[in-house]
Design an enzyme around this catalytic site. Structure first.
Site, PDB file in Angstrom:
ATOM      1  CG  ASN A 258     -18.100   2.161  30.839  1.00 50.62           C
ATOM      2  OD1 ASN A 258     -19.184   1.946  30.329  1.00 50.62           O
ATOM      3  ND2 ASN A 258     -17.122   1.285  30.826  1.00 50.62           N
ATOM      4  CG  ASP A 259     -20.923   2.225  35.110  1.00 49.60           C
ATOM      5  OD1 ASP A 259     -20.706   1.425  34.192  1.00 49.60           O
ATOM      6  OD2 ASP A 259     -20.494   2.080  36.270  1.00 49.60           O
ATOM      7  CB  VAL A 260     -22.575   8.566  33.846  1.00 48.83           C
ATOM      8  CG1 VAL A 260     -22.253   8.331  35.302  1.00 48.83           C
ATOM      9  CG2 VAL A 260     -21.361   9.071  33.091  1.00 48.83           C
ATOM     10  CB  VAL A 261     -22.391   7.684  28.494  1.00 50.07           C
ATOM     11  CG1 VAL A 261     -22.066   9.098  28.913  1.00 50.07           C
ATOM     12  CG2 VAL A 261     -21.124   6.821  28.517  1.00 50.07           C
TER      13      VAL A 261
ATOM     14  CB  ALA B  38     -22.267  -0.766  37.032  1.00 51.49           C
TER      15      ALA B  38
END
Ligand code: NAP
Length: 462
Positions: free
Chosen positions: A388-391, A429
């Site tokens: 999720n956050d890393v994309v 996050a």
């Protein structure tokens, strides 16, 4: 003769620790690195057990049995998703050992033991118990937050950093006092108690999201405490191991902060993760296109270039074996499959590499973010598995986003994106992700393992 053997085993152990650390820098050598370090530790223990100063083996044997009883389940049964809290517990034990050795050493000098506490030795001993005690409680709180036994939100109040600073300064005053007047037992024990309170107070205001960085930092403290123990009791292997541990933990915490584009100070004092934010006020009402496993399988079956992006959800679902199976099927049909690994995907550095290696995914299919980011635009299908956050494109495009500036995988530039997750929940996050609402994105809802199992059977049938 015994002393020579002990020193020789320490030397061999130190070399093995350094070789082990070196091997751990490469996924294909990591297993060997762990074996080298384990043999090193065995040599260090054997070298210590033949020490002529040991008067009775009873307590040592009891310690070995208790350690094995605690260590075996921790090593064998704790899932990889719980690795950060497992490491935190181990750190707490390691730091407790340093404190106990320090206290025993201090007590014995004034109760008929050998040697005297000159300033340099007292400084090492004081430093050891101060850092050790802080690490014991800090690591326990970190473990509690990660395991959600304690609230993972930052627990803050006005003037908190100032109060912590004053208490830390007080602990340093007590340390200086015991160095100048080692015979004063009250400041020595007060310093240990104050450091234990500080450990709690310093970790409480940090959000659960930042605990892995805190654990790496506490790892560094634990190493420094062990090195100080080595100076205090004249043990070379403790000095070497402690220095290696101290330096590597510190570097790791800096690298993790950097990969999240956060300053070290922001991680430690910024209370990140207190409020859940959305990048768009209407985040929940934006359209989302869901796709069935059948349709997703058809896209994959006929794709020429596929990139798989694993994230924390893959670890939770333990779906790495199904991922490999699906990739092999696509390859058999003539497609090319690569894996894009973000440096902070999951909850620990290397988390994805470990899981994929466990499922026998070839190392040469794993690409770092910088290597693969240029390839997304030419990719037919990107399969995002529990990431999720890393994309999240907001990290690249939206200066108002709390994660703005964090490097991401440019998944949104691909021709088509299929996201496997259970619902629309936010990631670590706590922020909404515009990728899930993008026109090229389809959501395949459900547990990642179950969805992948369906995809595998559908691609087989296609
Ligand atoms: P993430 O942003 O935490 O998102 C994980 C997603 O997985 C969630 O949105 C969740 O959505 C989904 N999920 C959970 N269980 C699932 C399951 N069983 N099946 C399918 N999906 C599942 O993960 P990430 O993209 O890997 O990012 C890592 C985050 O951790 C970053 O913010 C990073 O800064 C932070 N972090 C990492 C490290 C490190 O060293 N790796 C250290 C500190 C912090 P649903 O609930 O809707 O399914």
């Amino acid at each position: 003769m015994r002393e020579t053997l002990t020193q020789a085993s320490y030397l061999a152990a130190s070399v093995l620790f350094i070789l082990g650390l070196r091997s751990l820098t490469r996924p294909d050598k990591a297993r060997r690195g762990m074996q080298q370090a384990a043999v090193g530790m065995l040599l260090a223990i054997c070298g210590t057990l033949i020490n002529y100063q040991i008067v009775d083996y009873k307590w040592i044997a009891a310690g070995l049995v208790i350690g094995a009883i605690i260590g075996y389940p921790l090593g064998m049964w704790v899932p990889t998703t719980a690795l950060p809290q497992r490491i935190a517990i181990s750190l707490s034990f390691g730091a407790l050992a340093s404190v106990l050795v320090g206290v025993a050493e201090y007590y014995s000098v004034f109760h008929g033991g050998e040697g005297e506490l000159h300033s340099a030795r007292m400084a090492a001993l004081g430093f050891e118990v101060l850092l050790g005690s802080l690490t014991v409680t800090g690591a326990l709180v970190a473990c509690g937050k990660l395991q959600e036994w304690l609230p993972s939100k930052p627990m803050t109040y006005r003037g908190q950093n100032f109060v912590n600073f004053v208490l830390f300064a007080l602990a340093i005053v007590l340390l200086v006092t015991v160095i100048v007047r080692p015979e004063m037992a009250a400041p020595f024990y007060a310093m240990i108690a104050l450091a234990a309170v500080l450990g709690v107070l310093m970790v409480m205001p940090i959000g659960g999201a930042d605990m892995p960085v805190v654990v790496a930092l506490l790892n560094s403290y634990c190493g420094l405490a062990a090195a100080a123990t080595g100076f205090a009791i004249g043990n070379s292997i403790l000095i070497i191991c402690g220095a290696l541990d101290g330096a590597s933990g510190f570097l790791l915490s800096i690298l993790m902060s950097k990969a999240m584009n956060r300053s070290f100070a922001n991680v430690l004092f910024g209370a990140f993760g207190g409020e859940t934010t959305t990048t768009s006020a209407s985040g929940d009402t934006l359209p989302v296109r869901s796709v069935s496993a059948e349709d997703a399988a058809i896209q994959l079956a006929y794709a020429q270039r596929v990139i798989i992006v694993p994230g924390y959800g893959m670890a939770v679902a333990q779906a790495q074996h199904q991922v490999r199976e699906l990739a092999e099927l696509v390859e058999k049909r003539g497609g090319e499959v690569k894996y894009a690994i973000h440096p902070v995907a999951g909850r620990m550095p290397g988390h994805m590499n470990v899981l994929l290696a466990e499922a026998n995914v070839p190392y040469d299919r794993l690409y770092d973010m910088d290597e693969i980011n240029g390839e997304f635009a030419q990719t037919d299908v990107v399969l995002v598995i529990g990431a999720n956050d890393v994309v999240n494109p907001a990290a690249r495009d939206d200066p108002r986003s709390p994660i703005y500036g964090m490097p991401i995988l440019d998944v949104d530039r691909a021709k088509s994106v299929i996201v496997l997750k259970r619902g629309m929940a936010t990631g670590f996050a706590g922020i909404d992700n515009a990728l899930f609402h993008a026109p090229a994105t389809s959501m395949l809802f459900g547990d990642a393992k179950a969805s992948l199992t369906k995809l595998v059977s559908e691609v087989k049938a296609a």
